[in-house]
Design a protein around this motif. Structure first.
Motif, PDB file in Angstrom:
ATOM      1  N   PRO A  84      19.271 -30.516  11.003  1.00 24.12           N
ATOM      2  CA  PRO A  84      17.945 -31.057  10.665  1.00 24.12           C
ATOM      3  C   PRO A  84      16.833 -30.004  10.687  1.00 24.12           C
ATOM      4  O   PRO A  84      15.983 -29.981   9.789  1.00 24.12           O
ATOM      5  CB  PRO A  84      17.710 -32.125  11.747  1.00 24.12           C
ATOM      6  CG  PRO A  84      19.085 -32.548  12.161  1.00 24.12           C
ATOM      7  CD  PRO A  84      19.909 -31.283  12.090  1.00 24.12           C
ATOM      8  N   LYS A  85      16.846 -29.096  11.659  1.00 21.28           N
ATOM      9  CA  LYS A  85      15.823 -28.046  11.729  1.00 21.28           C
ATOM     10  C   LYS A  85      15.975 -27.058  10.578  1.00 21.28           C
ATOM     11  O   LYS A  85      14.982 -26.607  10.003  1.00 21.28           O
ATOM     12  CB  LYS A  85      15.923 -27.293  13.054  1.00 21.28           C
ATOM     13  CG  LYS A  85      15.497 -28.103  14.248  1.00 21.28           C
ATOM     14  CD  LYS A  85      15.657 -27.296  15.527  1.00 21.28           C
ATOM     15  CE  LYS A  85      15.396 -28.176  16.729  1.00 21.28           C
ATOM     16  NZ  LYS A  85      15.676 -27.493  17.988  1.00 21.28           N
ATOM     17  N   ILE A  86      17.216 -26.710  10.267  1.00 20.13           N
ATOM     18  CA  ILE A  86      17.473 -25.764   9.178  1.00 20.13           C
ATOM     19  C   ILE A  86      17.042 -26.366   7.848  1.00 20.13           C
ATOM     20  O   ILE A  86      16.336 -25.735   7.061  1.00 20.13           O
ATOM     21  CB  ILE A  86      18.958 -25.347   9.168  1.00 20.13           C
ATOM     22  CG1 ILE A  86      19.281 -24.524  10.426  1.00 20.13           C
ATOM     23  CG2 ILE A  86      19.290 -24.571   7.894  1.00 20.13           C
ATOM     24  CD1 ILE A  86      20.758 -24.290  10.662  1.00 20.13           C
ATOM     25  N   LEU A  87      17.455 -27.596   7.587  1.00 18.43           N
ATOM     26  CA  LEU A  87      17.120 -28.255   6.323  1.00 18.43           C
ATOM     27  C   LEU A  87      15.624 -28.513   6.190  1.00 18.43           C
ATOM     28  O   LEU A  87      15.078 -28.454   5.077  1.00 18.43           O
ATOM     29  CB  LEU A  87      17.903 -29.554   6.185  1.00 18.43           C
ATOM     30  CG  LEU A  87      19.422 -29.396   6.097  1.00 18.43           C
ATOM     31  CD1 LEU A  87      20.112 -30.755   6.094  1.00 18.43           C
ATOM     32  CD2 LEU A  87      19.820 -28.583   4.878  1.00 18.43           C
ATOM     33  N   ALA A  88      14.942 -28.781   7.292  1.00 20.13           N
ATOM     34  CA  ALA A  88      13.501 -29.036   7.253  1.00 20.13           C
ATOM     35  C   ALA A  88      12.720 -27.809   6.802  1.00 20.13           C
ATOM     36  O   ALA A  88      11.597 -27.935   6.300  1.00 20.13           O
ATOM     37  CB  ALA A  88      13.019 -29.495   8.620  1.00 20.13           C
ATOM     38  N   ASP A  89      13.300 -26.620   6.943  1.00 24.37           N
ATOM     39  CA  ASP A  89      12.621 -25.386   6.554  1.00 24.37           C
ATOM     40  C   ASP A  89      12.758 -25.077   5.066  1.00 24.37           C
ATOM     41  O   ASP A  89      11.993 -24.281   4.535  1.00 24.37           O
ATOM     42  CB  ASP A  89      13.142 -24.210   7.398  1.00 24.37           C
ATOM     43  CG  ASP A  89      12.275 -22.971   7.267  1.00 24.37           C
ATOM     44  OD1 ASP A  89      11.038 -23.097   7.328  1.00 24.37           O
ATOM     45  OD2 ASP A  89      12.847 -21.867   7.111  1.00 24.37           O
ATOM     46  N   LEU A  90      13.713 -25.685   4.381  1.00 21.04           N
ATOM     47  CA  LEU A  90      13.950 -25.371   2.971  1.00 21.04           C
ATOM     48  C   LEU A  90      12.704 -25.481   2.088  1.00 21.04           C
ATOM     49  O   LEU A  90      12.453 -24.585   1.277  1.00 21.04           O
ATOM     50  CB  LEU A  90      15.095 -26.219   2.403  1.00 21.04           C
ATOM     51  CG  LEU A  90      16.476 -25.590   2.447  1.00 21.04           C
ATOM     52  CD1 LEU A  90      16.936 -25.289   3.854  1.00 21.04           C
ATOM     53  CD2 LEU A  90      17.483 -26.458   1.733  1.00 21.04           C
ATOM     54  N   PRO A  91      11.902 -26.542   2.199  1.00 17.19           N
ATOM     55  CA  PRO A  91      10.727 -26.639   1.325  1.00 17.19           C
ATOM     56  C   PRO A  91       9.716 -25.512   1.512  1.00 17.19           C
ATOM     57  O   PRO A  91       8.847 -25.317   0.662  1.00 17.19           O
ATOM     58  CB  PRO A  91      10.098 -27.984   1.712  1.00 17.19           C
ATOM     59  CG  PRO A  91      11.196 -28.763   2.335  1.00 17.19           C
ATOM     60  CD  PRO A  91      12.077 -27.738   3.005  1.00 17.19           C
ATOM     61  N   ASN A  92       9.841 -24.756   2.589  1.00 14.90           N
ATOM     62  CA  ASN A  92       8.936 -23.630   2.807  1.00 14.90           C
ATOM     63  C   ASN A  92       9.241 -22.436   1.916  1.00 14.90           C
ATOM     64  O   ASN A  92       8.406 -21.533   1.800  1.00 14.90           O
ATOM     65  CB  ASN A  92       8.965 -23.201   4.274  1.00 14.90           C
ATOM     66  CG  ASN A  92       8.381 -24.254   5.176  1.00 14.90           C
ATOM     67  OD1 ASN A  92       7.401 -24.905   4.839  1.00 14.90           O
ATOM     68  ND2 ASN A  92       8.986 -24.453   6.338  1.00 14.90           N
ATOM     69  N   PHE A  93      10.431 -22.401   1.300  1.00 16.10           N
ATOM     70  CA  PHE A  93      10.748 -21.251   0.446  1.00 16.10           C
ATOM     71  C   PHE A  93      11.369 -21.606  -0.899  1.00 16.10           C
ATOM     72  O   PHE A  93      11.494 -20.742  -1.760  1.00 16.10           O
ATOM     73  CB  PHE A  93      11.651 -20.239   1.181  1.00 16.10           C
ATOM     74  CG  PHE A  93      13.005 -20.758   1.581  1.00 16.10           C
ATOM     75  CD1 PHE A  93      14.090 -20.642   0.729  1.00 16.10           C
ATOM     76  CD2 PHE A  93      13.195 -21.355   2.817  1.00 16.10           C
ATOM     77  CE1 PHE A  93      15.334 -21.107   1.107  1.00 16.10           C
ATOM     78  CE2 PHE A  93      14.428 -21.813   3.209  1.00 16.10           C
ATOM     79  CZ  PHE A  93      15.511 -21.697   2.340  1.00 16.10           C
ATOM     80  N   THR A  94      11.741 -22.872  -1.112  1.00 18.88           N
ATOM     81  CA  THR A  94      12.303 -23.230  -2.417  1.00 18.88           C
ATOM     82  C   THR A  94      12.090 -24.704  -2.706  1.00 18.88           C
ATOM     83  O   THR A  94      11.977 -25.523  -1.797  1.00 18.88           O
ATOM     84  CB  THR A  94      13.806 -22.896  -2.494  1.00 18.88           C
ATOM     85  OG1 THR A  94      14.272 -23.075  -3.833  1.00 18.88           O
ATOM     86  CG2 THR A  94      14.624 -23.766  -1.543  1.00 18.88           C
TER      87      THR A  94
END
Length: 107
Positions: A84-94
């Motif tokens: 969940p933490k890893i996936l939550a960061d995705l919108p920050n770069f793509t």
């Protein structure tokens, strides 16, 4: 890498309207993932797409990240609780939907 290891590949497609911030990916996302997964990670690579199969064609993927683990159990035990933490960061770069594959290293 040695046979039997587990490889997680995350590939970020290119295409009209798709964006990818390599600077954020390298300097923020990758350290975040490394910190969360810790010693379970036995190796990692980041690749930037340069071109497609036909000369002068665009790359299919903007980037690919690969992480290696000793076993499927090690991958699941480290990645699962942190997904969940890893996936939550995705919108920050793509804004691209990543293509994910889990593989066993054969050679």
């Amino acid at each position: 890498m040695k046979p039997g290891m587990i490889k997680l590949s995350v590939m970020y497609p290119t295409g009209e309207g798709k964006t990818f911030d390599m600077n954020y990916y390298l300097n923020t996302h990758i350290p975040l993932v490394a910190n969360l997964l810790g010693d379970a990670v036995k190796g990692a690579t980041v690749e930037q797409g340069l071109g497609g199969p036909v000369p002068n064609s665009p790359a299919t993927f903007a980037a690919m990240g690969n992480i290696y683990f000793d076993s499927m159990e090690s991958f699941q035990n480290s990645f699962g609780p942190n997904a969940p933490k890893i996936l939550a960061d995705l919108p920050n770069f793509t804004n691209a939907e990543p293509v994910v594959q889990i593989s066993e290293v054969m050679a």
